[in-house]
Design an enzyme around this catalytic site. Structure first.
Site, PDB file in Angstrom:
ATOM      1  N   CYS A   1      -2.025   3.648  -9.593  1.00  6.05           N
ATOM      2  CA  CYS A   1      -2.597   2.717 -10.609  1.00  6.05           C
ATOM      3  C   CYS A   1      -3.996   2.093 -10.156  1.00  6.05           C
ATOM      4  O   CYS A   1      -5.073   2.847 -10.181  1.00  6.05           O
ATOM      5  CB  CYS A   1      -1.586   1.681 -10.852  1.00  6.05           C
ATOM      6  SG  CYS A   1      -1.767   0.919 -12.395  1.00  6.05           S
TER       7      CYS A   1
ATOM      8  N   HIS B   1       3.446   3.843 -11.611  1.00  7.23           N
ATOM      9  CA  HIS B   1       3.920   3.543 -10.446  1.00  7.23           C
ATOM     10  C   HIS B   1       5.310   3.952  -9.925  1.00  7.23           C
ATOM     11  O   HIS B   1       6.273   3.628 -10.218  1.00  7.23           O
ATOM     12  CB  HIS B   1       4.374   1.823 -10.583  1.00  7.23           C
ATOM     13  CG  HIS B   1       3.043   0.919 -10.612  1.00  7.23           C
ATOM     14  ND1 HIS B   1       2.707   0.187  -9.622  1.00  7.23           N
ATOM     15  CD2 HIS B   1       2.359   0.502 -11.812  1.00  7.23           C
ATOM     16  CE1 HIS B   1       1.716  -0.372  -9.866  1.00  7.23           C
ATOM     17  NE2 HIS B   1       1.471  -0.256 -11.224  1.00  7.23           N
TER      18      HIS B   1
ATOM     19  N   GLU C   1       6.714   4.487  -7.224  1.00 13.30           N
ATOM     20  CA  GLU C   1       7.501   3.412  -6.155  1.00 13.30           C
ATOM     21  C   GLU C   1       8.488   2.411  -6.998  1.00 13.30           C
ATOM     22  O   GLU C   1       9.216   1.914  -6.197  1.00 13.30           O
ATOM     23  CB  GLU C   1       6.673   2.642  -5.189  1.00 13.30           C
ATOM     24  CG  GLU C   1       5.796   1.267  -5.831  1.00 13.30           C
ATOM     25  CD  GLU C   1       4.690   1.561  -6.730  1.00 13.30           C
ATOM     26  OE1 GLU C   1       4.473   2.835  -7.141  1.00 13.30           O
ATOM     27  OE2 GLU C   1       3.936   0.532  -6.996  1.00 13.30           O
TER      28      GLU C   1
HETATM   29  N1  GLN Z   1      -5.409  -3.283 -14.573  1.00 19.87           N
HETATM   30  C1  GLN Z   1      -5.447  -3.156 -12.797  1.00 19.87           C
HETATM   31  C2  GLN Z   1      -6.974  -2.686 -12.580  1.00 19.87           C
HETATM   32  O1  GLN Z   1      -7.865  -2.606 -13.438  1.00 19.87           O
HETATM   33  C3  GLN Z   1      -4.703  -1.949 -12.540  1.00 19.87           C
HETATM   34  C4  GLN Z   1      -3.083  -2.331 -12.607  1.00 19.87           C
HETATM   35  C5  GLN Z   1      -2.076  -1.909 -11.605  1.00 19.87           C
HETATM   36  O2  GLN Z   1      -2.486  -1.426 -10.402  1.00 19.87           O
HETATM   37  N2  GLN Z   1      -0.851  -1.937 -11.658  1.00 19.87           N
HETATM   38  O3  GLN Z   1      -7.331  -2.744 -11.693  1.00 19.87           O
END
Ligand code: GLN
Length: 202
Positions: free
Chosen positions: A84, A177, A179
């Site tokens: 992410c 995610h 995890e």
């Molecule tokens: N929206 C976040 C960002 O732009 C990432 C979100 C996440 O890691 N769950 O950094």
């Protein structure tokens, strides 16, 4: 296997989803180390860049002097897994023109690219190179991959066909995610890449 020492995998622990990665790494039989300072990187075989908020993570990585040592680790061939926000930090391009950070993956991301109205969602993902069972993806304000270069292997796609898990050499990233589910295929792959790295001729 018995004579081989256990892989030591770091989890960047400045912000974000740290504990679940630590548990996932232990479940696949490796040692997990929380990384807050450059000295925590010493002796690590691989590193996880967790989800969180990428702007905050950029700031904290620089504030704690971790940027160059992490980049050096990657240059030395240490496997990395970015999830992410971690994927955003690994990407070479950001479609809003934001500066790349580690620039280790030949792809373009759009922050929050799945839309604000759809803040979080879950989807079953085809991931043929990881086995026939789908991966269950939990997406939380996830980046959307808007372009991938020729050297990037797509490990999984969302139902609309956007890449959501990728590999380029020893660097792995997911928009979701892993995890947060109990599917450990991606963490296992990270540990396997450590094995490949240590078998490489010097
Ligand atoms: N929206 C976040 C960002 O732009 C990432 C979100 C996440 O890691 N769950 O950094």
């Amino acid at each position: 296997m018995s004579a081989q020492r256990r892989a030591r995998i770091g989890v960047l622990a400045l912000q974000g989803a740290v504990r679940e990665h630590v548990n996932a790494i232990r479940e696949v039989g490796a040692d997990a180390v929380e990384v807050r300072l450059p000295r925590d990187l010493v002796g690590l075989d691989a590193l996880v860049l967790p989800g969180g908020e990428s702007t905050t993570m950029r700031r904290l990585i620089d504030a704690y002097g971790l940027r160059e040592p992490i980049a050096a680790m990657a240059r030395g061939g240490a496997p990395m897994l970015g999830t992410c926000a971690g994927m955003i930090l690994l990407a070479e391009r950001n479609d809003d023109g934001e500066e790349p950070f580690f620039a280790l993956l030949d792809l373009e991301v759009r922050r929050n690219g799945y839309g604000r109205q759809l803040d979080s969602f879950e989807a079953d993902l085809d991931a043929p190179s990881l086995g026939s069972a789908p991966l269950h993806g939990i997406f939380i304000r996830a980046p959307q991959v808007t372009d991938v270069g020729p050297d990037v292997e797509v490990l999984a796609r969302d139902p609309d066909g956007h890449p959501v898990a990728v590999r380029q050499g020893h660097v792995l990233a997911t928009a979701f995610h892993p995890e947060l589910t109990d599917d450990r295929r991606l963490h296992r792959l990270l540990v396997e890449l450590v094995g490949e790295e240590s078998r490489r001729p010097a």
